[in-house]
Write a protein that holds these residues in place. Structure first.
Motif, mmCIF file in Angstrom:
data_model
loop_
_atom_site.group_PDB
_atom_site.id
_atom_site.type_symbol
_atom_site.label_atom_id
_atom_site.label_comp_id
_atom_site.label_asym_id
_atom_site.label_seq_id
_atom_site.Cartn_x
_atom_site.Cartn_y
_atom_site.Cartn_z
ATOM 1 N N LYS A 1 4.937 -4.165 8.062
ATOM 2 C CA LYS A 1 3.973 -3.832 9.290
ATOM 3 C C LYS A 1 3.392 -4.432 9.857
ATOM 4 O O LYS A 1 2.849 -5.312 10.243
ATOM 5 C CB LYS A 1 3.111 -3.164 9.392
ATOM 6 C CG LYS A 1 3.792 -1.025 7.819
ATOM 7 C CD LYS A 1 2.561 -0.743 7.601
ATOM 8 C CE LYS A 1 2.537 0.388 7.062
ATOM 9 N NZ LYS A 1 1.642 1.690 6.182
ATOM 10 N N GLY B 1 -1.248 0.290 0.777
ATOM 11 C CA GLY B 1 -2.268 0.933 1.299
ATOM 12 C C GLY B 1 -2.927 2.508 0.593
ATOM 13 O O GLY B 1 -2.499 2.974 2.751
ATOM 14 N N GLU C 1 2.893 7.875 2.410
ATOM 15 C CA GLU C 1 2.302 7.243 4.150
ATOM 16 C C GLU C 1 1.385 8.161 3.941
ATOM 17 O O GLU C 1 1.071 9.621 4.809
ATOM 18 C CB GLU C 1 3.558 6.575 4.717
ATOM 19 C CG GLU C 1 2.973 6.558 6.231
ATOM 20 C CD GLU C 1 2.193 5.224 6.385
ATOM 21 O OE1 GLU C 1 1.501 4.889 6.518
ATOM 22 O OE2 GLU C 1 2.720 3.961 5.767
ATOM 23 N N ASP C 2 0.069 6.926 4.095
ATOM 24 C CA ASP C 2 -0.825 8.014 5.026
ATOM 25 C C ASP C 2 -1.687 7.834 6.287
ATOM 26 O O ASP C 2 -2.010 8.616 6.840
ATOM 27 C CB ASP C 2 -2.277 7.547 4.126
ATOM 28 C CG ASP C 2 -2.053 6.234 4.170
ATOM 29 O OD1 ASP C 2 -1.295 5.670 4.039
ATOM 30 O OD2 ASP C 2 -3.868 5.444 4.285
ATOM 31 N N ASP D 1 4.372 3.309 1.086
ATOM 32 C CA ASP D 1 3.611 1.935 1.520
ATOM 33 C C ASP D 1 2.386 1.579 0.487
ATOM 34 O O ASP D 1 1.474 2.806 -0.202
ATOM 35 C CB ASP D 1 2.644 3.499 2.407
ATOM 36 C CG ASP D 1 1.752 2.119 3.129
ATOM 37 O OD1 ASP D 1 1.520 1.140 3.799
ATOM 38 O OD2 ASP D 1 -0.151 3.347 3.580
HETATM 39 CA CA CA Z 1 -1.795 2.528 4.569
#
Ligand code: CA
Length: 226
Positions: A101, A53, A7-8, A51
């Protein structure tokens, strides 16, 4: 139980890490797709939360590559892309479940428990072995119906062993399920935890296989005089 979190988003990542640790997971948190894939290829994990993205390599590519390499660990994908296409593509690429999300932490925890339960082939929500019952949702353990209070790592170790009754788990495997990459592992800590578990339950609960590891034997594997 060791989980790879990719997860970024820093705020979400921190919240996830904290919630997962409270659930008794060891969390290795990677912030881009390449690090996530590298970690998944080089270490043992019990599940991954990806995630979609992600920088450097998106979650879908990480997942496809993982499956191409024959790794079948349970994967839950997180996606902000609220389109049917993204979800279908994720499941087609080999995800076991997905969450849109924003999501509720309690729902995430319940989905993860369900994934692990399905993976272990268990129909029940609790893990039972002879007179010991462990409930992953409440993290409560009872023996002969009486609650047994366990510190975090003893709980995690007992759960790992109970999920693999009849299998020898190596020291390395047990240590990686108890400690993340950043944790310091004291050389005798595993023995100490095992010792405490034997004392709290039965001296013969956990069998030592010298030089190899530990196991909880299946009831049928016990010597006849027990
Ligand atoms: Ca992301």
């Amino acid at each position: 139980m060791r989980v790879l979190l990719a997860e970024d988003d820093i705020m979400l990542g921190e919240a996830l890490q904290e919630a997962l640790m409270k659930q008794g997971f060891v969390v290795d948190w990677m912030k881009d797709g390449n690090s996530a894939l590298h970690a998944l290829q080089s270490e043992h994990f019990d599940l991954a939360i990806l995630d979609l993205g992600l920088p450097r390599r998106d979650g879908m590519e990480v997942l496809s590559e993982l499956r191409r390499l024959g790794n079948d660990l349970p994967v839950l994908i997180l996606t902000a892309r609220d389109t049917l296409d993204a979800r279908v593509a994720g499941l087609d690429a080999g995800a076991d479940d997905y969450l849109l999300k924003p999501f509720d932490m309690a729902e995430l925890s319940a989905r993860l428990r369900a994934l692990l339960r399905r993976r272990a082939g268990r129909a029940h929500t609790t893990i039972q072995h002879e007179d010991i019952v462990l409930d992953p949702a409440s993290q409560q353990v009872t023996c002969k119906g009486q609650p047994v209070v366990l510190p975090r790592r003893e709980y995690m170790l007992l759960k790992e062993l109970l999920e693999h009754v009849g299998e020898v788990l190596t020291r390395d495997r047990l240590e990686t399920s108890l400690y993340g990459w950043m944790d310091e592992v004291e050389s005798n800590s595993l023995e100490v935890h095992i010792h405490h578990l034997r004392k709290k339950f039965h001296p013969e609960l956990i069998r030592t296989l010298r030089g190899v590891g530990y196991m909880i034997p299946k009831p049928a594997d016990k010597p006849a005089d027990h």
